[in-house]
Design a protein around this motif. Structure first.
Motif, PDB file in Angstrom:
ATOM      1  N   PHE A 110       4.392   5.562  11.212  1.00 34.02           N
ATOM      2  CA  PHE A 110       4.352   4.888   9.915  1.00 34.02           C
ATOM      3  C   PHE A 110       5.304   3.698   9.960  1.00 34.02           C
ATOM      4  O   PHE A 110       6.520   3.871  10.046  1.00 34.02           O
ATOM      5  CB  PHE A 110       4.754   5.857   8.800  1.00 34.02           C
ATOM      6  CG  PHE A 110       3.804   7.009   8.635  1.00 34.02           C
ATOM      7  CD1 PHE A 110       2.760   6.938   7.732  1.00 34.02           C
ATOM      8  CD2 PHE A 110       3.947   8.152   9.403  1.00 34.02           C
ATOM      9  CE1 PHE A 110       1.884   7.994   7.581  1.00 34.02           C
ATOM     10  CE2 PHE A 110       3.071   9.211   9.264  1.00 34.02           C
ATOM     11  CZ  PHE A 110       2.030   9.132   8.352  1.00 34.02           C
ATOM     12  N   THR A 151      -0.138  -0.095   7.828  1.00 32.21           N
ATOM     13  CA  THR A 151      -0.874   1.167   7.860  1.00 32.21           C
ATOM     14  C   THR A 151      -0.409   1.976   9.066  1.00 32.21           C
ATOM     15  O   THR A 151       0.014   1.407  10.076  1.00 32.21           O
ATOM     16  CB  THR A 151      -2.386   0.931   7.954  1.00 32.21           C
ATOM     17  OG1 THR A 151      -2.677   0.112   9.103  1.00 32.21           O
ATOM     18  CG2 THR A 151      -2.921   0.258   6.701  1.00 32.21           C
ATOM     19  N   PRO A 152      -0.515   3.308   8.991  1.00 40.26           N
ATOM     20  CA  PRO A 152      -0.090   4.140  10.119  1.00 40.26           C
ATOM     21  C   PRO A 152      -1.040   4.019  11.293  1.00 40.26           C
ATOM     22  O   PRO A 152      -2.182   3.559  11.147  1.00 40.26           O
ATOM     23  CB  PRO A 152      -0.096   5.559   9.530  1.00 40.26           C
ATOM     24  CG  PRO A 152      -1.071   5.498   8.405  1.00 40.26           C
ATOM     25  CD  PRO A 152      -0.967   4.113   7.848  1.00 40.26           C
ATOM     26  N   ILE A 160       7.216  11.039   4.213  1.00 42.33           N
ATOM     27  CA  ILE A 160       6.221  11.226   5.272  1.00 42.33           C
ATOM     28  C   ILE A 160       6.009  12.706   5.547  1.00 42.33           C
ATOM     29  O   ILE A 160       4.874  13.183   5.654  1.00 42.33           O
ATOM     30  CB  ILE A 160       6.672  10.493   6.554  1.00 42.33           C
ATOM     31  CG1 ILE A 160       6.593   8.978   6.345  1.00 42.33           C
ATOM     32  CG2 ILE A 160       5.820  10.905   7.743  1.00 42.33           C
ATOM     33  CD1 ILE A 160       7.228   8.170   7.469  1.00 42.33           C
ATOM     34  N   THR A 216       3.394   4.600  -2.932  1.00 39.34           N
ATOM     35  CA  THR A 216       3.401   4.694  -1.476  1.00 39.34           C
ATOM     36  C   THR A 216       2.903   6.048  -0.989  1.00 39.34           C
ATOM     37  O   THR A 216       2.197   6.124   0.024  1.00 39.34           O
ATOM     38  CB  THR A 216       4.827   4.439  -0.943  1.00 39.34           C
ATOM     39  OG1 THR A 216       5.263   3.148  -1.394  1.00 39.34           O
ATOM     40  CG2 THR A 216       4.851   4.473   0.559  1.00 39.34           C
ATOM     41  N   ILE A 224      -0.053   6.523   1.692  1.00 38.37           N
ATOM     42  CA  ILE A 224       0.155   7.264   2.931  1.00 38.37           C
ATOM     43  C   ILE A 224      -0.912   8.342   3.080  1.00 38.37           C
ATOM     44  O   ILE A 224      -1.519   8.505   4.151  1.00 38.37           O
ATOM     45  CB  ILE A 224       1.563   7.887   2.962  1.00 38.37           C
ATOM     46  CG1 ILE A 224       2.632   6.809   3.131  1.00 38.37           C
ATOM     47  CG2 ILE A 224       1.685   8.914   4.082  1.00 38.37           C
ATOM     48  CD1 ILE A 224       4.048   7.345   3.050  1.00 38.37           C
ATOM     49  N   MET A 260       5.351  -0.337   5.294  1.00 33.67           N
ATOM     50  CA  MET A 260       4.769   0.473   4.218  1.00 33.67           C
ATOM     51  C   MET A 260       5.791   0.788   3.129  1.00 33.67           C
ATOM     52  O   MET A 260       5.415   1.217   2.037  1.00 33.67           O
ATOM     53  CB  MET A 260       4.217   1.790   4.788  1.00 33.67           C
ATOM     54  CG  MET A 260       3.098   1.637   5.793  1.00 33.67           C
ATOM     55  SD  MET A 260       2.406   3.225   6.316  1.00 33.67           S
ATOM     56  CE  MET A 260       1.542   3.736   4.827  1.00 33.67           C
TER      57      MET A 260
END
Length: 753
Positions: A585, A575-576, A482, A608, A612, A589
């Motif tokens: 997040f 989904t964020p 992330i 991923t 993202i 995911m």
């Protein structure tokens, strides 16, 4: 030493001078020169040569070491294979899939259209979701596939993120691991009883009929003790989460959210009517669809027959049910109309809501038992005209003495309760519902049983599933990804050419204020979960009784939303989302086959990481095309390259602004995720391999498998994102080889791509 003879051969041997040399006037050698040279001089020269070679080799080695020490990204990849169980499964999928570097142009230029998805999914179509699920009322799912492992592998290939998350939760529920807590055992027992269709079929309609008797009977069956209307309504709301005349849920007031408040209120909305209705724009009223009345009538008759209603009286009960449903339908209105009329989130107290037919305080206290509610508590209404008209309609039907013996209001509530409990009943009831859907023109397939059971389990046991999912997710790697992707995203923003610097400043201020983090609920131990579910009884042989327990858990879950201000993580989210200054997040995911902590990082970032990046761009750059010339320039460049590769120059179609933005956005997401992966390699050099593929090769392979992921913006994507692989490989030297479908030198993309 092997070099010694060679060096010696390079020395000229001493020979007497010849006559021709004399004739050419050459001086003869002196006597001392004619003497044989000592052997040690030859060895000395040899040692000097070897020393020179050794010095050069040492210098080159030092340069190589310093260069790679200072530039770790240039080091040769560590290619030790990943051999974990997750990697073995992933390797099998990759080995059976296409290698993007060995495919013709058709692979890269095919779109993510229905034909391609049908090919990838083995011809499966998307179907209707679980009716009435609070998290997913209109969820769509695929057709029931073949039983067994072949079906599961076919489903994996579609890479629909929601489906993959549900499949992972299915695996968690069906795997007996070290979790020995009672709450975990009850959760798995509930899921197992949902799958036991043989026991459900054997039980038939009897569990529902027994339940009706506990509610005072039913005029249809000839035994009804004329229960009080508000008493029956309160029981249905409290014990069975059934709301026949209006909907109840908990939510925030948007006006307060904009001011930073997180307070939640009871929200009262019009119900999900069983009778199909349509909006008449001329009269500005809803009405029952006349073309659906005949199949609706037939389905209601079928339900009563399955519940043992005598044919001689069932038509009377069906008639009054349809008549009452039609009157309520006229009072309802679509969301868009209510929005235009300002009928959403109207605030009033429970005292102000009181109406002649509905005892609102009594009903709301029952629905939110054991919470304390008073007449001065605030509620938010979403269609006050419907609420008032609904109350008048109920009062009118209560006063119809000629129908009092048939109990039309009671029958209406019982049939709504049947709709609530139908997921726990045998296939005759679900088959009737399916036939009615087919009569309405709905040709979608049914939901696979395992998927229905996972969704039902989540409704009541979400905290247990969250605990199990959290145990199987490696938080450190997810958080690291992330951070790397978000950092790369900010770098991408700085590279854009902006038409308005004020817009850039506002956007960068917003982005810099955000804190990206993994979205997890407050962690609960197994002991805490066991205490939380200590009063829940889950049997292994009666899904109907277990389902009643589920509705009770759902009610407690709703109460918890009303009393807690913090936002609980949604286990079904993929989904964020933005919550204040946090970019959240969800754990959903980071599940296989898109992510696993033992996978090579290249695979995680290629799949991923790309998703993202795409989600962040969609979430934060809602409309960037009008503020940056880079978007249209890059999109046009990519589109021209695509047309050239497909030899479609004769049918050049200009892209809309939405298509340009989506094309730029997805290509940017690939660039962002690739840069994030390179940042990861700088911090921790080396990565494992899979199926003989490593680093960029594996990264792009993972990307090629996930780029047709279903998302709301898919319709704006004019080409298959796999084509981006050829563009990336034409601009960098990071690809392991040139794809078979490579961009020709004269087609090399300019800097705008």
């Amino acid at each position: 030493m092997s070099e010694t003879p060679t060096e010696l051969e390079l020395q000229p041997s001493v020979q007497p001078s010849s006559q021709p040399e004399l004739e050419l006037g050459l001086q003869p050698p002196s006597q001392s020169d004619l003497q044989p040279k000592p052997r040690w001089r030859n060895l000395q020269r040899l040692l000097l040569v070897l020393l020179g070679f050794s010095s050069c080799a040492a210098m080159l080695g030092l340069i190589y070491y310093l260069h790679h020490r200072l530039h770790p990204e240039d080091q040769p990849a560590a290619v030790s294979p990943c051999v974990s169980a997750a990697c073995r499964s992933a390797s099998a999928r990759i080995s059976s899939s296409t290698d993007p570097f060995a495919q013709p142009c058709e692979y890269f230029t095919s779109s993510c259209g229905l034909d391609r998805r049908a090919e990838l999914s083995g011809g499966r179509m998307r179907g209707q979701g679980i009716p009435g699920h609070p998290q997913n009322l209109k969820d769509r799912s695929e057709r029931r596939g073949r039983d067994g492992e072949d079906r599961r592998q076919t489903e994996d290939r579609t890479l629909d993120r929601k489906t993959l998350l549900l499949q992972h939760l299915r695996e968690v529920l069906e795997t007996k691991d070290g979790s020995s807590g009672l709450a975990v055992e009850k959760t798995r027992r509930f899921y197992s009883s949902c799958l036991d269709t043989r026991a459900i079929e054997s039980a038939g309609e009897e569990p529902f009929l027994s339940l009706i008797q506990k509610l005072g009977g039913w005029a249809v069956s000839g035994q009804w003790n004329r229960t009080d209307f508000n008493s029956t309504l309160s029981s249905m709301m409290r014990d069975f989460a059934t709301f026949p005349f209006f909907n109840l849920y908990v939510g925030k007031d948007p006006a307060e959210v904009s001011r930073g408040s997180s307070r939640r209120y009871i929200q009262i909305d019009q119900p999900d009517l069983l009778i199909p209705i349509k909006w008449n724009s001329r009269t500005q009223k809803s009405e029952a669809k006349t073309e659906t009345l005949r199949p609706f009538l037939a389905s209601c008759q079928r339900y009563l027959a399955l519940l043992g209603a005598p044919p001689s009286t069932s038509m009377i009960h069906v008639g009054v049910f349809i008549s009452l449903s039609s009157e309520l339908a006229v009072a309802a209105s679509p969301l868009q109309h209510r929005l235009q009329e300002g009928q959403l989130h109207q605030r009033m107290t429970i005292r102000e809501l009181q109406a002649p037919a509905i005892d609102w305080l009594r009903c709301l206290q029952a629905a939110f038992h054991p919470l304390s509610l008073g007449e001065e508590d605030l509620v938010l209404l979403h269609n006050l005209p419907y609420i008032l008209q609904m109350s008048r309609i109920i009062k009118k039907w209560q006063n119809k003495h000629e129908l009092s013996g048939s109990g039309p209001l009671h029958t209406y509530m019982v049939l709504n309760l049947l709709h609530t409990l139908m997921p726990a009943m045998d296939s005759r009831f679900s088959g009737t519902a399916k036939n009615f859907s087919l009569a309405l023109g709905d040709t979608e397939g049914e939901v696979p049983r395992w998927r229905r059971c996972v969704l039902e389990t989540e409704r009541g046991f979400d905290s247990v599933l969250t605990h199990l999912l959290r145990e199987r997710t490696e938080h450190r790697q997810a958080k690291e990804m992330i951070q790397h992707v978000f950092s790369s995203f900010k770098s991408k923003l700085n590279q854009l050419q902006w038409t308005d610097q004020k817009v850039l400043q506002l956007l960068m201020k917003k982005v810099r204020s955000l804190t990206p983090r993994l979205w997890t609920s407050e962690e609960s131990s197994e002991a805490e979960l066991d205490l939380l579910f200590s009063e829940v009884t889950v049997g292994s042989d009666s899904f109907f009784s277990n389902y009643i327990q589920l509705l009770s858990l759902w009610q407690k879950r709703r109460n918890k939303l009303l009393t807690e201000n913090r936002e609980a993580a949604d286990i079904l989210s993929v989904t964020p989302s933005l919550l204040g200054d946090e970019l959240l997040f969800p754990l959903g995911m980071f599940v296989p086959p898109l992510f696993h902590h033992t996978y090579p990082r290249a695979m995680n970032y290629g799949a991923t990481g790309f998703l993202i990046a795409k989600d962040i761009l969609h979430l934060l750059l809602n409309d960037i095309s009008s503020h940056s010339g880079s978007v249209s320039a890059a999109a046009d460049c990519l589109w021209n390259l695509y047309l050239s590769a497909t030899e479609a120059a004769s049918r050049r179609a200009s892209l809309s602004a939405a298509q340009q933005q989506e094309l730029w956005l997805q290509f940017s997401a690939l660039q962002v995720s690739l840069q994030a992966y390179q940042q990861s390699l700088q911090q921790r050099p080396g990565d494992s391999s899979l199926s003989g593929r490593a680093h960029t090769h594996l990264f792009l392979t993972a990307f090629s498998q996930v780029n047709c992921d279903v998302d709301p913006y898919r319709e704006f994507m004019p080409l298959g994102p796999s084509f981006f692989i050829t563009v990336v490989c034409s601009r960098t030297n990071q690809c392991p080889s040139t794809p078979r479908c490579s961009i020709k030198p004269q087609q090399n993309p300019p800097h705008t791509c």
